[in-house]
Design a protein around this motif. Sequence first.
Motif, PDB file in Angstrom:
ATOM      1  N   CYS A 117     -13.450  -2.909   3.262  1.00  0.00           N
ATOM      2  CA  CYS A 117     -12.964  -3.335   1.954  1.00  0.00           C
ATOM      3  C   CYS A 117     -12.634  -4.825   1.977  1.00  0.00           C
ATOM      4  O   CYS A 117     -11.890  -5.288   2.836  1.00  0.00           O
ATOM      5  N   ARG A 163     -10.784  -6.368   0.086  1.00  0.00           N
ATOM      6  CA  ARG A 163      -9.415  -6.584  -0.395  1.00  0.00           C
ATOM      7  C   ARG A 163      -8.391  -6.301   0.698  1.00  0.00           C
ATOM      8  O   ARG A 163      -7.522  -7.113   0.977  1.00  0.00           O
ATOM      9  N   CYS A 164      -8.484  -5.106   1.297  1.00  0.00           N
ATOM     10  CA  CYS A 164      -7.474  -4.757   2.300  1.00  0.00           C
ATOM     11  C   CYS A 164      -8.015  -4.922   3.712  1.00  0.00           C
ATOM     12  O   CYS A 164      -7.285  -4.744   4.679  1.00  0.00           O
ATOM     13  N   CYS A 219     -12.178   0.947  -3.439  1.00  0.00           N
ATOM     14  CA  CYS A 219     -11.696   1.283  -2.104  1.00  0.00           C
ATOM     15  C   CYS A 219     -10.756   2.477  -2.212  1.00  0.00           C
ATOM     16  O   CYS A 219      -9.848   2.486  -3.030  1.00  0.00           O
ATOM     17  N   CYS A 261      -6.959   1.110  -0.773  1.00  0.00           N
ATOM     18  CA  CYS A 261      -6.054   0.292  -1.590  1.00  0.00           C
ATOM     19  C   CYS A 261      -6.290   0.491  -3.083  1.00  0.00           C
ATOM     20  O   CYS A 261      -5.517  -0.002  -3.896  1.00  0.00           O
TER      21      CYS A 261
END
Length: 105
Positions: A75, A77-78, A97, A100
């Motif tokens: 991911c 983002r995380c 995801c 998250c």
Amino acid sequence: MSKLNIKTGDTVKVITGVDKGKDGKVMSVNPETGRIVVQNVNMVTRHTKPRRQGQEGGRLSKEGTINVSNVMIVCPRCNKPTRIGHMIEAGKKFRACKKCGKKID
Ligand SMILES: [Zn+2]
């Protein structure tokens, strides 16, 4: 949308096989075979024959394909390997995801 959930340019982590634990960028996806090519994963050495007289044969290292089920998407983002869910926003379907909950596309 491809049913594979993985696209060229995604970062994935290998979860099984000799390259387990490696991660890399997806270089190509074949939705028909369910196989993908990941940068620096499943390197295959090919021996090349000299094409012209006087030219030396060499070894060419190149990525081989791996099954898409051998990887998890990382991911953006995380930064964790995750499963992909889907979300619908403004009538469009996006990958999301499962860790998250953020949109990946
Ligand atoms: Zn995430």
